[in-house]
Design a protein around this motif. Structure first.
Motif, PDB file in Angstrom:
ATOM      1  N   ASP A 134       1.076  -1.144   0.115  1.00  0.00           N
ATOM      2  CA  ASP A 134      -0.276  -0.049   0.040  1.00  0.00           C
ATOM      3  C   ASP A 134       1.141   1.282  -0.088  1.00  0.00           C
ATOM      4  O   ASP A 134       1.402   1.391   0.985  1.00  0.00           O
ATOM      5  N   HIS A 135       1.318   1.917  -1.388  1.00  0.00           N
ATOM      6  CA  HIS A 135       2.376   2.702  -1.675  1.00  0.00           C
ATOM      7  C   HIS A 135       1.231   4.027  -0.387  1.00  0.00           C
ATOM      8  O   HIS A 135       2.104   5.246  -0.005  1.00  0.00           O
ATOM      9  N   GLU A 136       0.383   4.226  -0.596  1.00  0.00           N
ATOM     10  CA  GLU A 136      -0.590   5.513   0.165  1.00  0.00           C
ATOM     11  C   GLU A 136      -0.662   5.293   1.489  1.00  0.00           C
ATOM     12  O   GLU A 136       0.379   6.276   2.039  1.00  0.00           O
ATOM     13  N   LYS A 137      -0.052   4.102   1.942  1.00  0.00           N
ATOM     14  CA  LYS A 137      -0.099   4.522   3.301  1.00  0.00           C
ATOM     15  C   LYS A 137       1.068   3.798   4.001  1.00  0.00           C
ATOM     16  O   LYS A 137       1.739   3.676   4.904  1.00  0.00           O
ATOM     17  N   ARG A 138       2.020   3.493   3.507  1.00  0.00           N
ATOM     18  CA  ARG A 138       3.044   3.353   3.138  1.00  0.00           C
ATOM     19  C   ARG A 138       3.495   2.445   4.109  1.00  0.00           C
ATOM     20  O   ARG A 138       4.720   2.459   5.173  1.00  0.00           O
ATOM     21  N   VAL A 139       2.815   1.138   3.945  1.00  0.00           N
ATOM     22  CA  VAL A 139       2.662  -0.005   4.986  1.00  0.00           C
ATOM     23  C   VAL A 139       2.665  -1.428   3.631  1.00  0.00           C
ATOM     24  O   VAL A 139       2.058  -1.444   2.140  1.00  0.00           O
ATOM     25  N   ALA A 140       4.070  -2.676   4.031  1.00  0.00           N
ATOM     26  CA  ALA A 140       3.800  -4.020   2.849  1.00  0.00           C
ATOM     27  C   ALA A 140       3.381  -4.975   4.079  1.00  0.00           C
ATOM     28  O   ALA A 140       3.960  -4.926   5.040  1.00  0.00           O
ATOM     29  N   THR A 141       2.242  -5.403   3.368  1.00  0.00           N
ATOM     30  CA  THR A 141       2.084  -7.269   3.948  1.00  0.00           C
ATOM     31  C   THR A 141       2.955  -8.352   3.320  1.00  0.00           C
ATOM     32  O   THR A 141       2.568  -8.648   2.473  1.00  0.00           O
ATOM     33  N   PHE A 142       2.988  -9.155   4.836  1.00  0.00           N
ATOM     34  CA  PHE A 142       3.769 -10.533   4.486  1.00  0.00           C
ATOM     35  C   PHE A 142       2.853 -11.726   5.361  1.00  0.00           C
ATOM     36  O   PHE A 142       2.518 -11.424   6.221  1.00  0.00           O
ATOM     37  N   PHE A 143       2.355 -12.232   4.176  1.00  0.00           N
ATOM     38  CA  PHE A 143       1.782 -13.773   4.983  1.00  0.00           C
ATOM     39  C   PHE A 143       2.875 -15.047   5.329  1.00  0.00           C
ATOM     40  O   PHE A 143       3.542 -15.347   3.948  1.00  0.00           O
ATOM     41  N   GLN A 144       2.984 -15.762   5.800  1.00  0.00           N
ATOM     42  CA  GLN A 144       3.353 -16.313   6.633  1.00  0.00           C
ATOM     43  C   GLN A 144       2.956 -18.170   5.436  1.00  0.00           C
ATOM     44  O   GLN A 144       1.946 -17.950   4.768  1.00  0.00           O
ATOM     45  N   ARG A 145       4.212 -19.041   4.978  1.00  0.00           N
ATOM     46  CA  ARG A 145       4.210 -19.898   3.927  1.00  0.00           C
ATOM     47  C   ARG A 145       4.484 -21.128   4.497  1.00  0.00           C
ATOM     48  O   ARG A 145       5.837 -21.018   5.269  1.00  0.00           O
ATOM     49  N   ILE A 146       4.008 -22.765   4.033  1.00  0.00           N
ATOM     50  CA  ILE A 146       4.336 -23.561   3.868  1.00  0.00           C
ATOM     51  C   ILE A 146       5.079 -24.386   2.928  1.00  0.00           C
ATOM     52  O   ILE A 146       3.992 -24.519   2.120  1.00  0.00           O
ATOM     53  N   ASN A 147       5.921 -24.847   2.671  1.00  0.00           N
ATOM     54  CA  ASN A 147       5.809 -25.745   1.405  1.00  0.00           C
ATOM     55  C   ASN A 147       5.634 -24.821  -0.025  1.00  0.00           C
ATOM     56  O   ASN A 147       4.616 -25.485  -0.472  1.00  0.00           O
ATOM     57  N   GLU A 148       5.644 -23.525  -0.005  1.00  0.00           N
ATOM     58  CA  GLU A 148       5.574 -23.010  -0.706  1.00  0.00           C
ATOM     59  C   GLU A 148       3.824 -22.052  -1.074  1.00  0.00           C
ATOM     60  O   GLU A 148       3.360 -22.408  -2.616  1.00  0.00           O
ATOM     61  N   ARG A 149       3.198 -22.610  -0.190  1.00  0.00           N
ATOM     62  CA  ARG A 149       2.300 -22.429  -0.474  1.00  0.00           C
ATOM     63  C   ARG A 149       1.744 -20.862   1.222  1.00  0.00           C
ATOM     64  O   ARG A 149       1.700 -21.912   1.778  1.00  0.00           O
TER      65      ARG A 149
END
Length: 277
Positions: A134-149
């Motif tokens: 989100d460039h406007e809010k200057r925030v990036a979100t990452f989700f956890q993953r397992i075995n590329e899922r």
């Protein structure tokens, strides 16, 4: 009585019965295949009529297992030391990390820059995948993953980074799932075309739209205080005629369209229910 003859008659009768049952099975199996093929042809025809197109669909993903894990509790004394990071633990399972000297992102328009920051500055950063910027809010979100899922929208498996006007990350927050294990039993999954048919039947696919992505990941099935159970889930991204982006999540085992917002249930509310029980 000629027991030898009677025995032969019984064997012959059971043989005829077995052949009849097998023939009945083959007929039903053939009819089921015809129905399935007819259903696929029908949905494909409807998609053509509505000018709904899609990218190459995933193949050879027929089975997957349920996933389970636990919410990781952090102890400040056990955290890796980093002179540039001031760490605060909130509610035992959330890290709030302030960078004493902000770290500049190499390129705000390049996804790789965000991934580089995570892998270089966040504990087990490689186990998270970039989900949204989100460039406007200057925030990036990452989700956890397992075995590329990817594990979609679970509040206990997220990293969020914040940057200033100079493009420097000054703060990030982290939650983590641990002990992630797949169930030994594999479940049969709905095919991508069956999932598309489900969305079409619910009128979620509009004419002149295009399915731009289908990926298999996980969504939360059970979210208790510590224990988490996840179901294989199809993530479908759709671009409408006017360019708007839509995203849908479908339970890959039962075919239910999932409201991922339900995953943000407050853990304290669940604890209260458990205590009353």
């Amino acid at each position: 009585m000629d027991w030898s003859r009677s025995k032969s008659i019984f064997i012959f009768v059971f043989l005829i019965l077995d052949l009849f049952l097998y023939s009945l099975y083959l007929n039903r199996h053939t009819e089921a295949e015809k129905v399935e093929i007819l259903g696929e042809e029908t949905i494909e025809a409807k998609l053509r009529n509505d000018n709904i197109t899609y990218v190459a669909l995933p193949n050879n993903i027929d089975t997957a297992a349920y996933l389970s894990g636990k919410v990781k509790n952090f102890e400040e004394a056990a955290l890796p030391s980093n002179r540039n990071q001031k760490v605060k633990v909130e509610n035992e399972n959330k890290l709030i990390v302030t960078l004493e000297k902000p770290v500049k992102l190499r390129n705000l328009d390049d996804e790789a820059s965000y991934k580089e920051f995570l892998q270089s500055n966040v504990s087990e950063g490689a186990s998270y995948v970039l989900w949204e910027i989100d460039h406007e809010k200057r925030v990036a979100t990452f989700f956890q993953r397992i075995n590329e899922r990817t594990i979609y929208y679970n509040i206990n498996g997220i990293v969020t980074i914040y940057w200033n006007e100079q493009g420097e990350v000054y703060l990030y927050e982290q939650t983590m799932l641990e002990g992630l294990e797949e169930n030994e039993k594999k479940e049969n999954l709905l095919s991508p075309l069956q999932v598309i048919q489900t969305l079409y039947a619910k009128q979620l696919l509009k004419p002149n739209s295009r399915i731009t992505q289908m990926k298999l990941g996980y969504s939360t099935l059970v979210q208790l205080t510590q224990t988490q159970v996840f179901v294989p889930t199809w993530d479908i991204r759709v671009e409408s005629e006017n360019g708007n982006q839509e995203e849908y999540f479908v339970d890959a085992v039962e075919g239910k369209v999932i409201d991922v917002n339900l995953d943000t249930v407050n853990v304290e509310e669940i604890e209260e229910v458990e205590n009353r029980e």
